[in-house]
Design an enzyme around this catalytic site. Structure first.
Site, mmCIF file in Angstrom:
data_model
loop_
_atom_site.group_PDB
_atom_site.id
_atom_site.type_symbol
_atom_site.label_atom_id
_atom_site.label_comp_id
_atom_site.label_asym_id
_atom_site.label_seq_id
_atom_site.Cartn_x
_atom_site.Cartn_y
_atom_site.Cartn_z
ATOM 1 N N LYS A 273 -39.688 40.409 31.008
ATOM 2 C CA LYS A 273 -40.520 41.124 29.643
ATOM 3 C C LYS A 273 -41.012 42.352 29.948
ATOM 4 O O LYS A 273 -41.232 42.778 31.102
ATOM 5 C CB LYS A 273 -41.511 40.098 29.419
ATOM 6 C CG LYS A 273 -41.213 39.007 28.867
ATOM 7 C CD LYS A 273 -42.319 37.939 28.614
ATOM 8 C CE LYS A 273 -41.843 36.498 28.140
ATOM 9 N NZ LYS A 273 -41.423 36.368 26.790
ATOM 10 N N ARG A 347 -36.928 26.044 26.335
ATOM 11 C CA ARG A 347 -36.006 25.264 26.220
ATOM 12 C C ARG A 347 -35.322 24.448 27.422
ATOM 13 O O ARG A 347 -35.041 23.351 27.421
ATOM 14 C CB ARG A 347 -35.230 26.130 25.109
ATOM 15 C CG ARG A 347 -34.278 27.031 25.871
ATOM 16 C CD ARG A 347 -33.478 27.822 24.744
ATOM 17 N NE ARG A 347 -34.280 28.656 24.205
ATOM 18 C CZ ARG A 347 -34.180 29.643 23.234
ATOM 19 N NH1 ARG A 347 -32.870 29.607 22.640
ATOM 20 N NH2 ARG A 347 -35.042 30.568 22.656
#
Ligand code: BES
Ligand code: ZN
Ligand code: ZN
Length: 492
Positions: A273, A347
């Site tokens: 990120k 996920r």
């Protein structure tokens, strides 16, 4: 903070401060009468009109035993619901805390004497005074948290007050946990907090370590964990209702799974990120913290349904052993996944946790996760995104959310979105492209629900506040705790 019920008259309450409500249009008649017309004068002065979030403070109010009177605006009287009450009580408690008033009372007024209003007021006060400041050593010396909160109301409200205290304290437990920085809360620490919770509240707790997860075949979870020096943990907490043999107390055959994303820090991994704002990724375990907080309250309130919490806890780091974009992992369910982006890690850990919950016999699956930035693009910081494969189960969850004043909104799951997850070399890719990111993430989870009733709550936009609100401190909100507890309590 001590919480109690004061069953006397509001004008006889002895407190450092008494807070009351007054609405738009006209000064509250009872408060105005008790204060010999002071409230009407205040309205006439134009300084206060009863709008939501307004406050006015009077010292040594004539006619009252309390040393101070705080009037809080309730907004429009006919639009006032328990959600507004929660906010008004929180504003009262926060305002008085900022003025270092240690013992306060709150009188909701005769028009709002119902249990739902009393619960909301108690919750608001407890939530309102919370500050994520446990590591401050300097300025704390001057701070005085509110020590005692008395709700003024009828004796019939005792249970409501006690239940509200349990739920709001559980929500603050979640916020406290979620505030912990990643150097003080690694997956093993989260597991220890779960063990402590289990011991304190009478839950069963089991923690699966890396070896056990390898034996079971949790390749998706382990792939995320492999870049970090901190070992992963899969936390399982079990609540089972005591069997009661009276017909009206029968336990449900249903078994609810609460699955919470527990990424103690999300750097993004090799798909790293940007550095700006990355510190907020210590909040990437808010779903797991919410599930743990909810289990504390569930253990104490003892609903009639079995509830099992499953919290996959990992740290997502780049490192010499980190998983690479393009890696293909085999999930616990046996399906293969091509990891195109290592930042879509939530996920990956959730699907193995969901499959595990199904293996444990859960009949209904609910997950809470700070899953996608795109949910904040869709719903801002105001509503939790809700997704489901089952209208009936979703309706139950949304009814709980409504009762608890936790705003949610359903997003669609048309089959077209699923197409975006196709991979040429594995059963699924872990990302679905730029558009509809929250929906493709939800579809990815749905592929592992084995058609069990399932609700997914994406809390990436609502799990923490970037700035303080008049009713709540900056930092984690504890969102979904009340909904999860309400869902279990009102399973029916
Ligand atoms: N933890 C993030 C989601 C997130 C973003 C939570 C901002 C709170 C605030 C999640 O793991 C993530 O990085 N998701 C990516 C997915 C993308 C790579 C498909 C995202 O939303 O950008
Ligand atoms: Zn991520
Ligand atoms: Zn994440």
């Amino acid at each position: 903070m001590e919480v109690d019920l004061h069953t006397g008259r509001f004008d006889e309450v002895e407190a450092e401060a008494l807070a009351v409500l007054s609405f738009e249009g006209a000064p509250d008649a009872a408060v105005d009468a008790a204060t010999a017309g002071w409230l009407k004068e205040l309205y006439d002065s134009g300084e206060f009109s009863g709008k939501a979030q307004e406050t006015a403070l009077l010292h040594r109010p004539a006619g009252l035993r309390a040393k101070r009177l705080l009037v809080v605006g309730g907004g429009k009287a006919d639009e006032f619901t328990p959600a507004e009450m929660r906010q008004a009580a929180a504003i009262a408690a926060r305002t008085l805390q900022s003025k270092r008033v240690p013992r306060i009372a709150f009188a909701p007024g005769a028009d709002h004497a119902a249990a739902e209003f009393a619960s909301a007021a108690v919750e608001g006060a407890i939530l309102g005074v919370f500050e994520p400041d446990r590591y401050k050593t300097e300025s704390k010396k001057d701070d005085k948290p509110v020590e005692a909160f008395s709700l003024v109301g009828g004796a019939g409200l005792r249970d409501a007050v006690e239940q509200a205290r349990i739920v709001a304290e559980a929500q603050n437990f979640t916020r406290e946990l979620a505030s912990e920085p990643a150097n003080r809360l690694a997956p093993a620490d989260l597991a220890n907090r779960a063990r402590e919770t289990a011991a304190a509240c009478g839950l069963e707790c089991e923690v699966l370590d890396r070896d056990r997860m390898r034996q079971l075949g949790m390749g998706a979870l382990l792939g995320v964990a492999q870049g970090s020096a901190q070992p992963p943990a899969l936390i399982v907490l079990r609540y089972a209702p005591v069997l009661r043999y009276s017909p009206d107390q029968s336990s449900s055959a249903d078994h609810l799974a609460l699955v919470g994303k527990g990424v103690t820090f999300d750097t993004g991994g090799i798909s790293i990120k940007p550095s700006a704002g990355m510190e907020k990724m210590k909040y990437d375990m808010c779903g797991g913290a919410a599930v743990l907080g909810a289990m504390r309250a569930i253990a104490r309130l003892k609903p009639a349904i079995r509830v099992t919490a499953v919290i996959p806890a990992v740290e997502n780091m780049p490192g010499p052993n980190a998983q690479r974009p393009g890696d293909i992992v085999t999930t616990l369910a046996g399906k293969t996944v091509e990891v195109l982006n290592t930042d879509a890690e939530g996920r990956l850990i959730l699907i193995d946790a969901i499959t595990y919950a199904i293996q444990l016999g859960c009949t209904h699956l609910l997950d809470a996760a700070t899953l996608t930035a795109s949910i904040a693009v869709a719903l801002g910081h105001h509503r939790v995104g809700a997704f489901s494969n089952n209208d009936q189960f979703l309706a139950k969850v949304l009814a709980s959310a409504e009762r608890q004043g936790e705003k949610m909104w359903r997003l669609p799951m048309d089959a077209e979105f699923k197409e975006q997850l196709k991979s040429p070399c594995a059963d699924l890719a872990n990302i679905g492209g730029r558009w509809g990111g929250s929906i493709t993430a939800a579809w990815f989870l749905r592929e592992f629900t084995a058609d069990k009733p399932w609700v997914h709550l994406d809390i990436a936009g609502t799990a923490y506040l970037d700035d303080a609100k008049p009713w709540m401190a900056k930092g984690p909100t504890g969102v979904t705790v009340r909904t999860l507890v309400d869902l279990a309590s009102n399973w029916g």
